[in-house]
Motif scaffolding. Structure first.
Motif, mmCIF file in Angstrom:
data_model
loop_
_atom_site.group_PDB
_atom_site.id
_atom_site.type_symbol
_atom_site.label_atom_id
_atom_site.label_comp_id
_atom_site.label_asym_id
_atom_site.label_seq_id
_atom_site.Cartn_x
_atom_site.Cartn_y
_atom_site.Cartn_z
ATOM 1 N N ASN A 199 10.375 -3.399 9.994
ATOM 2 C CA ASN A 199 10.481 -4.170 8.755
ATOM 3 C C ASN A 199 9.261 -3.956 7.863
ATOM 4 O O ASN A 199 9.380 -3.853 6.639
ATOM 5 C CB ASN A 199 10.643 -5.660 9.074
ATOM 6 N N GLU A 200 8.085 -3.886 8.467
ATOM 7 C CA GLU A 200 6.858 -3.674 7.696
ATOM 8 C C GLU A 200 6.857 -2.297 7.037
ATOM 9 O O GLU A 200 6.571 -2.159 5.846
ATOM 10 C CB GLU A 200 5.633 -3.810 8.599
ATOM 11 N N VAL A 201 7.165 -1.272 7.813
ATOM 12 C CA VAL A 201 7.080 0.096 7.305
ATOM 13 C C VAL A 201 8.114 0.374 6.225
ATOM 14 O O VAL A 201 7.821 1.034 5.219
ATOM 15 C CB VAL A 201 7.220 1.107 8.458
ATOM 16 N N PHE A 202 9.325 -0.144 6.413
ATOM 17 C CA PHE A 202 10.391 0.171 5.464
ATOM 18 C C PHE A 202 10.493 -0.839 4.312
ATOM 19 O O PHE A 202 11.431 -0.774 3.515
ATOM 20 C CB PHE A 202 11.728 0.293 6.193
ATOM 21 N N SER A 203 9.521 -1.736 4.211
ATOM 22 C CA SER A 203 9.409 -2.630 3.067
ATOM 23 C C SER A 203 8.231 -2.161 2.215
ATOM 24 O O SER A 203 7.242 -1.656 2.748
ATOM 25 C CB SER A 203 9.180 -4.080 3.522
ATOM 26 N N PRO A 204 8.300 -2.321 0.898
ATOM 27 C CA PRO A 204 7.182 -1.898 0.044
ATOM 28 C C PRO A 204 5.905 -2.658 0.406
ATOM 29 O O PRO A 204 5.937 -3.870 0.637
ATOM 30 C CB PRO A 204 7.655 -2.263 -1.366
ATOM 31 N N SER A 205 4.783 -1.953 0.439
ATOM 32 C CA SER A 205 3.500 -2.596 0.713
ATOM 33 C C SER A 205 3.017 -3.337 -0.530
ATOM 34 O O SER A 205 3.536 -3.144 -1.641
ATOM 35 C CB SER A 205 2.460 -1.542 1.107
ATOM 36 N N LYS A 206 2.018 -4.177 -0.352
ATOM 37 C CA LYS A 206 1.432 -4.915 -1.475
ATOM 38 C C LYS A 206 0.916 -3.947 -2.533
ATOM 39 O O LYS A 206 1.094 -4.161 -3.742
ATOM 40 C CB LYS A 206 0.299 -5.806 -0.977
ATOM 41 N N GLU A 208 1.960 -0.851 -3.090
ATOM 42 C CA GLU A 208 3.082 -0.192 -3.763
ATOM 43 C C GLU A 208 3.694 -1.100 -4.818
ATOM 44 O O GLU A 208 4.063 -0.642 -5.912
ATOM 45 C CB GLU A 208 4.144 0.204 -2.736
ATOM 46 N N ILE A 209 3.825 -2.383 -4.497
ATOM 47 C CA ILE A 209 4.398 -3.325 -5.447
ATOM 48 C C ILE A 209 3.499 -3.479 -6.678
ATOM 49 O O ILE A 209 3.980 -3.488 -7.817
ATOM 50 C CB ILE A 209 4.631 -4.695 -4.774
ATOM 51 N N GLU A 210 2.192 -3.574 -6.446
ATOM 52 C CA GLU A 210 1.255 -3.693 -7.566
ATOM 53 C C GLU A 210 1.299 -2.454 -8.449
ATOM 54 O O GLU A 210 1.286 -2.544 -9.680
ATOM 55 C CB GLU A 210 -0.164 -3.920 -7.028
ATOM 56 N N TRP A 211 1.350 -1.268 -7.814
ATOM 57 C CA TRP A 211 1.465 -0.019 -8.580
ATOM 58 C C TRP A 211 2.746 0.004 -9.398
ATOM 59 O O TRP A 211 2.742 0.362 -10.580
ATOM 60 C CB TRP A 211 1.426 1.174 -7.623
ATOM 61 N N ALA A 212 3.848 -0.385 -8.773
ATOM 62 C CA ALA A 212 5.141 -0.360 -9.448
ATOM 63 C C ALA A 212 5.166 -1.306 -10.651
ATOM 64 O O ALA A 212 5.688 -0.964 -11.723
ATOM 65 C CB ALA A 212 6.253 -0.726 -8.466
ATOM 66 N N LYS A 213 4.612 -2.493 -10.488
ATOM 67 C CA LYS A 213 4.570 -3.448 -11.594
ATOM 68 C C LYS A 213 3.765 -2.896 -12.764
ATOM 69 O O LYS A 213 4.164 -3.020 -13.930
ATOM 70 C CB LYS A 213 3.962 -4.776 -11.126
ATOM 71 N N LYS A 214 2.625 -2.265 -12.449
ATOM 72 C CA LYS A 214 1.791 -1.701 -13.509
ATOM 73 C C LYS A 214 2.508 -0.565 -14.232
ATOM 74 O O LYS A 214 2.476 -0.479 -15.474
ATOM 75 C CB LYS A 214 0.475 -1.191 -12.907
ATOM 76 N N VAL A 215 3.170 0.296 -13.466
ATOM 77 C CA VAL A 215 3.885 1.425 -14.061
ATOM 78 C C VAL A 215 5.007 0.945 -14.971
ATOM 79 O O VAL A 215 5.160 1.418 -16.106
ATOM 80 C CB VAL A 215 4.450 2.351 -12.969
ATOM 81 N N ALA A 245 9.214 3.419 -9.553
ATOM 82 C CA ALA A 245 8.657 2.063 -9.635
ATOM 83 C C ALA A 245 9.761 1.010 -9.727
ATOM 84 O O ALA A 245 9.703 -0.028 -9.077
ATOM 85 C CB ALA A 245 7.717 1.951 -10.831
ATOM 86 N N LYS A 246 10.786 1.293 -10.531
ATOM 87 C CA LYS A 246 11.919 0.362 -10.661
ATOM 88 C C LYS A 246 12.642 0.212 -9.333
ATOM 89 O O LYS A 246 13.078 -0.894 -8.969
ATOM 90 C CB LYS A 246 12.881 0.862 -11.741
ATOM 91 N N ARG A 247 12.780 1.310 -8.594
ATOM 92 C CA ARG A 247 13.469 1.248 -7.299
ATOM 93 C C ARG A 247 12.679 0.401 -6.303
ATOM 94 O O ARG A 247 13.269 -0.319 -5.489
ATOM 95 C CB ARG A 247 13.683 2.661 -6.766
ATOM 96 N N ILE A 248 11.352 0.487 -6.359
ATOM 97 C CA ILE A 248 10.527 -0.330 -5.461
ATOM 98 C C ILE A 248 10.705 -1.815 -5.760
ATOM 99 O O ILE A 248 10.810 -2.634 -4.852
ATOM 100 C CB ILE A 248 9.045 0.063 -5.601
ATOM 101 N N LEU A 249 10.754 -2.138 -7.054
ATOM 102 C CA LEU A 249 10.862 -3.541 -7.454
ATOM 103 C C LEU A 249 12.281 -4.086 -7.386
ATOM 104 O O LEU A 249 12.483 -5.286 -7.214
ATOM 105 C CB LEU A 249 10.326 -3.711 -8.889
ATOM 106 N N GLU A 250 13.262 -3.184 -7.525
ATOM 107 C CA GLU A 250 14.658 -3.599 -7.536
ATOM 108 C C GLU A 250 15.472 -2.745 -6.576
ATOM 109 O O GLU A 250 16.320 -1.954 -7.001
ATOM 110 C CB GLU A 250 15.238 -3.508 -8.941
ATOM 111 N N PRO A 251 15.221 -2.843 -5.264
ATOM 112 C CA PRO A 251 15.970 -2.023 -4.288
ATOM 113 C C PRO A 251 17.438 -2.334 -4.330
ATOM 114 O O PRO A 251 17.850 -3.463 -4.540
ATOM 115 C CB PRO A 251 15.347 -2.409 -2.951
ATOM 116 N N SER A 252 18.254 -1.292 -4.125
ATOM 117 C CA SER A 252 19.711 -1.461 -4.157
ATOM 118 C C SER A 252 20.187 -2.144 -2.881
ATOM 119 O O SER A 252 19.518 -2.118 -1.866
ATOM 120 C CB SER A 252 20.397 -0.111 -4.306
#
Length: 252
Positions: A199-206, A208-215, A245-252
């Motif tokens: 669950n940890e590995v296949f979930s976005p890290s903190k 990654e989420i911060e990078w995605a939000k900035k992008v 970045a959108k995929r990280i924040l909004e996974p299907s």
């Protein structure tokens, strides 16, 4: 062990009627599952049953059980053919496992089957089918890339294989990280201790989420001004980075 699923935070549970059950115990296993499934508090997760190989008589009994039960999905070992008929016959979703040389060659036919919700693979049976070295097959980049490429072509989630050594959690984590780097969305597990790591590995890290939000924020701001490529923290960011970045924040 069946009841213990209620305390495990997994996306799905696969109850095995194939290799985990001796031939003389298969009828009892089906009866046990049929009686226990309605009372299990795991409705939050997908309930799956791995049936016996379609080339065996036991698979006929398994399918009869599946039709009668609350199972959501049928897991097909050693998948080698179009499986649409199973979805049509049972009304259940289907998850094939590539475990033979023929299955690997026919993977595109398999993955186009109706009712498919994902695809996975099994290293031990595949190595046996190929008359190959198991460790080499387990680490094969070709197999992983082939499965992910075809799965993504048809919009099907690829799920990586099991890791056999349930005590070696460090190596399990490394294999999860390898699988994710190839584009797999998740991992089959065979022990509760592996669930948290997967669950940890296949979930976005903190990070990654911060990078995605900035992008997303910066790209959308500059895109409205007519710019298609920008620089963030000294690195080029364009449309493909925005999609990631959108995929990280909004996974299907």
């Amino acid at each position: 062990m069946i009841k213990k699923t209620e305390s495990i935070n997994a996306d799905s549970f696969i109850f095995d009627l194939e290799d985990a059950v001796p031939t003389q115990e298969k009828d009892k296993a089906r009866e046990l599952l049929l009686s226990l499934l309605p009372s299990l508090n795991i409705k939050r997760s997908l309930i799956c049953v791995r049936i016996n190989s379609l080339s065996t008589k036991e698979s006929i009994k398994d399918l009869d059980f599946v039709i009668k039960s609350d199972v959501d999905c049928i897991v097909i070992p050693k998948a080698e053919i179009d499986l649409s008929f199973l979805h049509k016959m049972t009304g259940k979703k289907v998850l094939p496992i590539i475990e033979t040389a023929k299955g690997l060659i026919k993977i595109e036919d398999i993955i186009r089957s109706e009712g498919i919700i994902g695809i996975s693979w099994g290293a031990a049976d595949l190595a046996d089918s190929l008359k190959a070295n198991l460790p080499k097959i387990e680490g094969s980049e070709y197999i992983r890339l082939k499965i992910v490429s075809i799965a993504r072509t048809y919009g099907i989630p690829p799920i990586d294989k099991v890791f056999f050594d349930v005590r070696d959690l460090e190596s399990f984590r490394k294999e999860c990280e390898l699988a994710r780097s190839f584009g797999f969305e998740g991992k089959q597990v065979i022990h509760p201790n592996q669930v948290t790591i997967a669950n940890e590995v296949f979930s976005p890290s903190k990070e990654e989420i911060e990078w995605a939000k900035k992008v997303v924020e910066e790209y959308e701001k500059y895109a409205s001004a007519g710019r298609g490529a920008i620089t963030i923290d000294g690195k080029l960011v364009d449309a493909v980075h925005y999609r990631i970045a959108k995929r990280i924040l909004e996974p299907s």
